[in-house]
Structure formats: structure tokens, C-alpha cells
Write a protein that holds these residues in place. Structure first.
Motif, PDB file in Angstrom:
ATOM      1  N   LEU A   1       0.820  -1.218   0.000  1.00 22.70           N
ATOM      2  CA  LEU A   1       0.000   0.000   0.000  1.00 22.70           C
ATOM      3  C   LEU A   1       0.850   1.263   0.000  1.00 22.70           C
ATOM      4  CD1 LEU A   1      -3.074  -0.857   2.240  1.00 22.70           C
ATOM      5  CD2 LEU A   1      -2.659  -1.290  -0.175  1.00 22.70           C
ATOM      6  N   SER A   2       2.043   1.213   0.598  1.00 23.66           N
ATOM      7  CA  SER A   2       2.947   2.371   0.524  1.00 23.66           C
ATOM      8  C   SER A   2       3.398   2.597  -0.914  1.00 23.66           C
ATOM      9  CB  SER A   2       4.173   2.147   1.418  1.00 23.66           C
ATOM     10  OG  SER A   2       3.821   2.137   2.778  1.00 23.66           O
TER      11      SER A   2
ATOM     12  N   LEU B   1       8.734  -5.995  -4.563  1.00 26.26           N
ATOM     13  CA  LEU B   1       7.896  -5.627  -3.425  1.00 26.26           C
ATOM     14  C   LEU B   1       7.925  -6.717  -2.352  1.00 26.26           C
ATOM     15  CD1 LEU B   1       4.785  -4.133  -5.265  1.00 26.26           C
ATOM     16  CD2 LEU B   1       6.321  -2.880  -3.733  1.00 26.26           C
ATOM     17  N   ALA B   2       7.859  -7.978  -2.780  1.00 28.80           N
ATOM     18  CA  ALA B   2       7.892  -9.084  -1.828  1.00 28.80           C
ATOM     19  C   ALA B   2       9.238  -9.159  -1.115  1.00 28.80           C
ATOM     20  CB  ALA B   2       7.587 -10.406  -2.543  1.00 28.80           C
TER      21      ALA B   2
ATOM     22  N   GLY C   1      10.670   6.786  -1.425  1.00 26.02           N
ATOM     23  CA  GLY C   1      11.874   5.989  -1.615  1.00 26.02           C
ATOM     24  C   GLY C   1      11.568   4.605  -2.145  1.00 26.02           C
ATOM     25  N   LEU C   2      10.453   4.012  -1.667  1.00 25.30           N
ATOM     26  CA  LEU C   2      10.039   2.699  -2.143  1.00 25.30           C
ATOM     27  C   LEU C   2       9.678   2.749  -3.619  1.00 25.30           C
ATOM     28  CD1 LEU C   2       9.243  -0.261  -1.571  1.00 25.30           C
ATOM     29  CD2 LEU C   2       6.976   0.581  -0.912  1.00 25.30           C
TER      30      LEU C   2
ATOM     31  N   ILE D   1      11.494   0.609  -6.584  1.00 23.72           N
ATOM     32  CA  ILE D   1      10.777  -0.360  -7.411  1.00 23.72           C
ATOM     33  C   ILE D   1      10.734   0.061  -8.876  1.00 23.72           C
ATOM     34  CG2 ILE D   1       8.562  -1.517  -7.779  1.00 23.72           C
ATOM     35  CD1 ILE D   1      10.032  -2.352  -5.209  1.00 23.72           C
ATOM     36  N   ASN D   2      10.514   1.345  -9.136  1.00 23.27           N
ATOM     37  CA  ASN D   2      10.261   1.798 -10.508  1.00 23.27           C
ATOM     38  C   ASN D   2      11.505   2.242 -11.272  1.00 23.27           C
ATOM     39  OD1 ASN D   2       7.556   1.386 -10.001  1.00 23.27           O
ATOM     40  ND2 ASN D   2       7.104   3.542  -9.606  1.00 23.27           N
ATOM     41  N   GLU D   3      12.537   2.703 -10.540  1.00 24.11           N
ATOM     42  CA  GLU D   3      13.643   3.355 -11.233  1.00 24.11           C
ATOM     43  C   GLU D   3      15.003   2.681 -11.021  1.00 24.11           C
ATOM     44  OE1 GLU D   3      13.604   7.365  -9.833  1.00 24.11           O
ATOM     45  OE2 GLU D   3      11.424   7.569 -10.054  1.00 24.11           O
TER      46      GLU D   3
END
Length: 457
Positions: free
Chosen positions: A99-100, A189-190, A239-240, A244-246
Motif C-alpha cells: 500500500l505504501s 515488493l515481496a 523511496g520505495l 521499485i520503478n527506477e
């Protein structure tokens, strides 16, 4: 609603124990047929002003229910309020992480039910329940989950991975596992959620296998998650997302499977080992003897990847020479690793290569055992594995993962499994071995058929 169900496999680290902690080395992880399942049974959009409420149930265990209310959704920091009062760090960290990352604007009432296959835990005193179509049987305990002994197949990684998939489905819908990019996002994410729950950054091979199946794995650099954890809480979500994306995690997860007709046979020895203590001793040995440790680890890595290469060549041989391969399997059914190692017949060279690599791996792990003081392959396990090498149909085996007294892992012919289980039942040296009836899984995270769980909710 019709339940939406995702499952992730357990694992056995067949080759790469300790080396898997270093991004310079690779490991061979076999996914196992014991699976953790996460079923979305309630997904209800709430009216304006109502808070998102997520309940995770684990009906197989006593006190197995955890409820969280989402607070601070519109601020940089996401807060979870534990309504049940009981704590489950893996469930909480997974919800918090997903959710973050998503920062959803819609509020839901969500109920997710977790099921774990029988091989993950001791089944002493449990009661089985079977689905209406007979395809699923799960065992139910009176005790809370923390009071039921585990077998070390990676239940927490499977839980986090399948739960991550279930929560993503609630907010994204169908189709979020259709591309490699989406699967990689879920994997990352996991990994974050699992590390947060454990309070440390592990190697991640268990989560890697839970997502991708049987793989040759090279880990991410620990700094990726350590730097995230070090951020101020108000900066965690941003930061998350950047992580994850970059960010390129530089993880390797190359598909690598066992050969047709050859299976893994896990034996739960129920001896118990404290992996952190073993790792600490090995790290100290490596620190105090850098040149020696480098030499041993280099040779061990070569042997580990040599085993992978031998299995790959054997698989190609099976595809290109079906009749000759059938003869090889027939030979294996009636001969042991000891027989194969001493036979010079050219026709069985593909089997001898596998036997030789397993023996070489064990020799180097024994060197580490003696020199570091960590009981990676303790004498009792050495005797047990040597006895296994004398069993017809067995190519040899290792103490998987970090080693110790928890389990042994054999490579055996498919036709020999029942015979090995039956023939060792009355042998004194095997009296503490409980054979787990597991198969290798080529695939990691999958969606299950809801009708196979009908009657269990």
C-alpha cells in the motif's frame, strides 16, 4: 464474490549455501510442490469516509486472524492500526509495503484467507479437511502458528509472495502478472516486505524461488533495501517507489529445472539448527582467513555451477536421445551413486558427472565445516548421506541451504522414490528421517482454480 487465489512454492537451496549471500556468486534453488495460498474472499468498495480494513485469516492455526485499519493514507507516511491486537510481522509488512507503493485512493473492505500445504509444518495432532472436489486437503491445528514446528521449506517467503499478489489484485485487478516487468515489480515488493518483517536483509533466494520457480539465482546488493530502511518514515513511500520503478536490482533468476525422470527427495531430519549462528561462524572464518576462504568459495562456486551444467547437459541428452536416456534411467533404478562413481562405462558418463559434482560440493562443504566450526555438514549428516549414496536410484544428496540438522535433499530416479521410502523405514540409521513427498515446480507464483478450494472457506 468468487475467490481469487494465488499460490507460491516452497524451496530447497540445492547448491549455493553461504555463497548465495554474496552477489558475486550464484545458487541453484529448486521450487517445491508445497505451496502457500492466498485467497481473496471479500473485496468490497467502501463509501467516502470509511477506512480501508484488511483482514488476513489463517484458519488452519489457533488465533489465526489479523485485522488492520489503514490510517494516514493521504500523508507521506502510511500507518496500520492492528485491530486484533495480535502481531504477525510478515502480514503487516506485506500490507504496509504494497500500500505504501500503490498509495491507493479507493477504500476497501478486504478479507484474504491463507492456506499452507501440509509439508510446511509438523502435522502431529492436526485434523485434515478436504475440498468438495477432493483436490485440496489442508491440516488444521489448535495451536497458534508460532507453536507448530516448521520444516524449513520457506513458508514465510511463500506467505509474503502470495499475499503480495493477492493485495495487488485487489487494487489492480486481473492481468497484473501477464508481463515480466509486472512479475519483477511483484518480486521486488515481496523482497522488501520480507526483509522488513525479518528485521534484516537476507539473500532473497527464497522469495526469488517463490516468484519465479526453480532458478539459478544471484542476489541483489543489500544496500538497496538497507538504504530504504534508513530513510525517515515520511520519505519511505517515495523511496520505495523509486526503488521499485527506477532502480536496476541486477538480480539473476535464470530458469533451471531438474531432468525428466529425476526428482528431488527431501528428508526432514527434525534435528533443528540455528542458521544465524552458522552464518556468523562462516563469516568469521571468511574474515579471518580471506585467501583460504576465497579459494574454497571459488572452487565451491565452480562445483555448484558444474552441477547445474551437468543437469543441463543431461536434460539436453534426454531431449535428443530419448531411447538412450530411457536406458540411463533404467540403469539408475538398479544402481547407486557408489556404483555409478566406480563404473567406467562411457554410456553412463552423464550420470557420473552429476554424482561427481554432488560429491565435490559435499567435500568442500565439509572443509568449511571443519575449518569454520559451523556444523554445515555435521558428522551425523555425513553418515546419513553416505548411506543414501548406497541406495539404488540415488545420485547423491546434500544438506540443503545453510546446512545443519534440519534436512537432507537427494536427487533420485522417479521410479525409486517409493522403494527408497519403504526400504529405509526399518533401517536404524534412517529412523529419524521423515520423507516429504514433494515434487519440483517449474513455475513459481501462479493463480489457482477457485473450485479446488470450495468447501474450505
Amino acid at each position: 464474490m468468487q475467490p481469487k487465489i494465488f499460490s507460491s512454492p516452497g524451496k530447497a537451496l540445492l547448491a549455493g549455501g553461504y555463497l548465495v549471500l554474496d552477489p558475486a556468486y550464484e545458487a541453484f534453488v529448486v521450487a517445491l510442490s508445497a505451496r502457500m495460498h492466498a485467497a481473496v474472499t471479500t473485496l468490497k468498495e467502501l463509501t467516502l469516509g470509511e477506512q480501508t480494513r484488511i483482514t488476513v485469516k489463517s484458519p488452519q492455526f489457533g488465533l489465526g486472524e489479523w485485522t488492520y485499519v489503514i490510517e494516514g493514507k493521504d500523508s507521506p507516511k502510511l500507518d496500520l492500526s492492528e485491530v486484533s491486537g495480535r502481531k504477525n510481522p510478515f502480514v503487516k509488512s506485506t500490507i504496509l509495503t504494497v500500500l505504501s507503493y500503490l498509495k491507493p485512493t479507493t477504500n476497501y473492505e478486504i478479507v484474504i484467507t491463507i492456506f499452507s500445504d501440509s509439508e510446511y509444518h509438523s502435522q502431529s495432532g492436526s485434523t485434515p479437511r478436504t475440498s468438495r472436489n477432493g483436490k485440496r486437503t489442508f491440516f488444521y491445528h489448535r495451536e497458534p502458528i508460532n507453536d507448530v514446528p516448521k520444516t524449513g521449506l520457506g513458508s514465510s517467503a511463500g506467505l509474503v509472495t502470495s499475499l503480495t499478489a493477492a493485495i495487488l489484485y485487489c487494487y489492480i485487478g486481473d492481468g497484473f502478472l501477464t508481463s515480466q516487468h509486472q512479475l519483477d515489480t511483484l518480486h521486488n515488493l515481496a523482497q522488501v516486505a520480507h526483509c522488513l518483517a525479518q528485521g534484516k536483509v537476507g539473500s532473497g533466494f527464497d522469495v526469488g524461488s517463490a516468484v519465479y520457480g526453480s532458478i539459478v539465482y544471484r542476489r541483489f546488493k543489500p544496500a538497496l533495501i538497507n538504504d530504504l530502511v534508513a530513510l525517515e518514515p515520511s520519505r519511505f513511500s517515495a523511496g520505495l517507489k523509486a526503488l521499485i520503478n527506477e532502480t536496476n536490482w541486477n538480480i539473476e533468476h535464470q530458469r533451471c529445472c531438474l531432468v525428466p525422470g529425476i526428482h528431488i527427495l527431501m528428508g526432514d531430519v527434525a534435528g533443528g539448527s540455528e542458521t544465524p549462528k552458522l552464518v556468523t561462524k562462516v563469516q568469521k572464518w571468511r574474515h579471518d582467513n580471506p585467501d583460504r576462504a576465497l579459494a574454497v568459495w571459488t572452487e565451491l562456486n565452480d562445483s555448484n555451477m558444474g552441477l547445474v551444467s551437468s543437469l543441463t547437459r543431461l536434460e539436453k541428452f534426454a531431449l535428443d536421445n530419448k531411447q538412450e536416456y530411457a536406458k540411463l534411467l533404467k540403469y539408475l533404478d538398479t544402481h547407486s551413486a557408489t556404483d555409478i562413481a566406480s563404473c567406467t562405462t562411457r554410456a553412463i558418463q552423464p550420470l557420473r558427472d552429476v554424482v561427481d559434482k554432488i560429491r565435490r560440493i559435499r567435500k568442500l562443504l565439509k572443509i568449511m565445516t571443519v575449518e569454520s566450526g559451523a556444523e554445515i555438514e555435521p558428522d551425523e549428516q555425513t553418515t546419513l548421506l553416505n548411506n543414501c549414496e548406497a541406495l539404488n536410484g540415488c545420485l547423491g544428496g546434500v544438506v540443503p541451504g545453510a546446512g545443519g540438522y534440519d534436512a537432507i535433499c537427494l536427487l533420485v530416479s522417479e521410479n525409486s522414490i517409493e522403494r527408497i521410502i519403504e526400504s529405509t523405514a526399518s533401517v536404524p540409521g534412517f529412523k529419524h528421517v521423515h520423507w516429504l513427498r514433494l515434487l519440483e515446480q517449474r513455475h513459481g507464483l501462479i493463480e489457482e482454480q477457485a473450485e479446488d478450494f470450495d468447501g474450505l472457506f
